[in-house]
Design an enzyme around this catalytic site. Structure first.
Site, PDB file in Angstrom:
ATOM      1  N   GLU A  34       0.644  -1.280  -0.111  1.00 47.97           N
ATOM      2  CA  GLU A  34      -0.025  -0.123  -0.091  1.00 47.97           C
ATOM      3  C   GLU A  34       0.926   1.207  -0.043  1.00 47.97           C
ATOM      4  O   GLU A  34       0.733   2.367   0.482  1.00 47.97           O
ATOM      5  CB  GLU A  34      -0.678  -0.008   1.304  1.00 47.97           C
ATOM      6  CG  GLU A  34      -1.863  -1.188   1.182  1.00 47.97           C
ATOM      7  CD  GLU A  34      -2.726  -1.109   2.483  1.00 47.97           C
ATOM      8  OE1 GLU A  34      -2.656  -0.454   3.353  1.00 47.97           O
ATOM      9  OE2 GLU A  34      -3.731  -2.198   2.417  1.00 47.97           O
ATOM     10  N   CYS A  35       1.770   1.285  -0.659  1.00 49.26           N
ATOM     11  CA  CYS A  35       2.929   2.115  -0.734  1.00 49.26           C
ATOM     12  C   CYS A  35       2.926   3.127  -2.149  1.00 49.26           C
ATOM     13  O   CYS A  35       2.525   2.332  -3.084  1.00 49.26           O
ATOM     14  CB  CYS A  35       4.354   1.842  -0.535  1.00 49.26           C
ATOM     15  SG  CYS A  35       5.672   2.992  -0.576  1.00 49.26           S
ATOM     16  N   GLY A  36       3.358   4.154  -2.276  1.00 50.40           N
ATOM     17  CA  GLY A  36       3.328   4.947  -3.415  1.00 50.40           C
ATOM     18  C   GLY A  36       4.379   4.441  -4.300  1.00 50.40           C
ATOM     19  O   GLY A  36       4.178   4.537  -5.632  1.00 50.40           O
ATOM     20  N   THR A  38       4.746   1.066  -4.733  1.00 55.59           N
ATOM     21  CA  THR A  38       4.329  -0.360  -5.034  1.00 55.59           C
ATOM     22  C   THR A  38       4.544  -0.794  -6.384  1.00 55.59           C
ATOM     23  O   THR A  38       4.680  -1.920  -6.510  1.00 55.59           O
ATOM     24  CB  THR A  38       2.876  -0.691  -4.334  1.00 55.59           C
ATOM     25  OG1 THR A  38       2.652  -0.325  -2.735  1.00 55.59           O
ATOM     26  CG2 THR A  38       2.279  -2.137  -4.637  1.00 55.59           C
TER      27      THR A  38
END
Length: 163
Positions: A34-36, A38
């Site tokens: 759920e990371c920018g 990803t």
């Protein structure tokens, strides 16, 4: 200690001694779903597909230490990676990369290859370590360095013969 002295537990619960990967170039990356950053899963998978036959092993290490961006259970993480990004490279169990509970391999990596200004701590998801066939840590790359940017270095390492 050397890279080959460590083991990891896969996302499926199997233990793999890294000595089984001796003679291969390794690209190790702490990951989060759920990371920018990803989307880097896709680029890591492309590197894996292109170079695994020449001796590259990509390993993702899911980590929930940065913004709680990897909250899922192993089955959720694996399903997300496979359905969203077609990930077929090796994934470890969810680990810590910093602090007292840091996985011993990541403690070793950060001790032997500090980041900017000598900082040993991993600052965010998708920090990458590139390891030669001989187990030498070639580089540490932050999340802003895309996996594609490492392609030339990977190709050079793959062309070098293991001693």
């Amino acid at each position: 200690m050397a890279i080959s002295d460590f083991s990891l537990n896969t996302i499926n619960g199997q233990t793999i001694p890294l000595s089984e990967l001796s003679g291969r170039v390794l690209l190790l990356c702490n990951t989060a779903s759920e990371c920018g950053f990803t989307k880097q899963y896709a680029a890591l998978e492309r590197l894996h597909q292109r170079y695994q036959g020449e001796g590259l092993s990509v390993i993702g290490f899911p980590c929930n230490q940065f913004g709680q961006q990897e909250p899922g259970q192993p089955v959720d993480i694996q399903q997300f990676c496979q359905t969203r990004y077609g990930v077929s490279f090796l994934l470890s169990e969810k680990i810590d990369v910093n602090g007292h509970n840091a996985h011993p391999l990541w403690h070793y990596l950060t001790e032997h290859k500090p980041g900017i200004l000598g900082s040993k701590a991993i600052k965010w998801n998708f920090t990458k370590f590139l390891i030669s066939r001989e187990g030498v840590i070639i580089g540490r790359y932050g999340p802003l360095t895309s996996p594609e940017a490492l392609q030339g270095r990977i190709e050079k390492l793959l062309q070098e013969k293991s001693s």
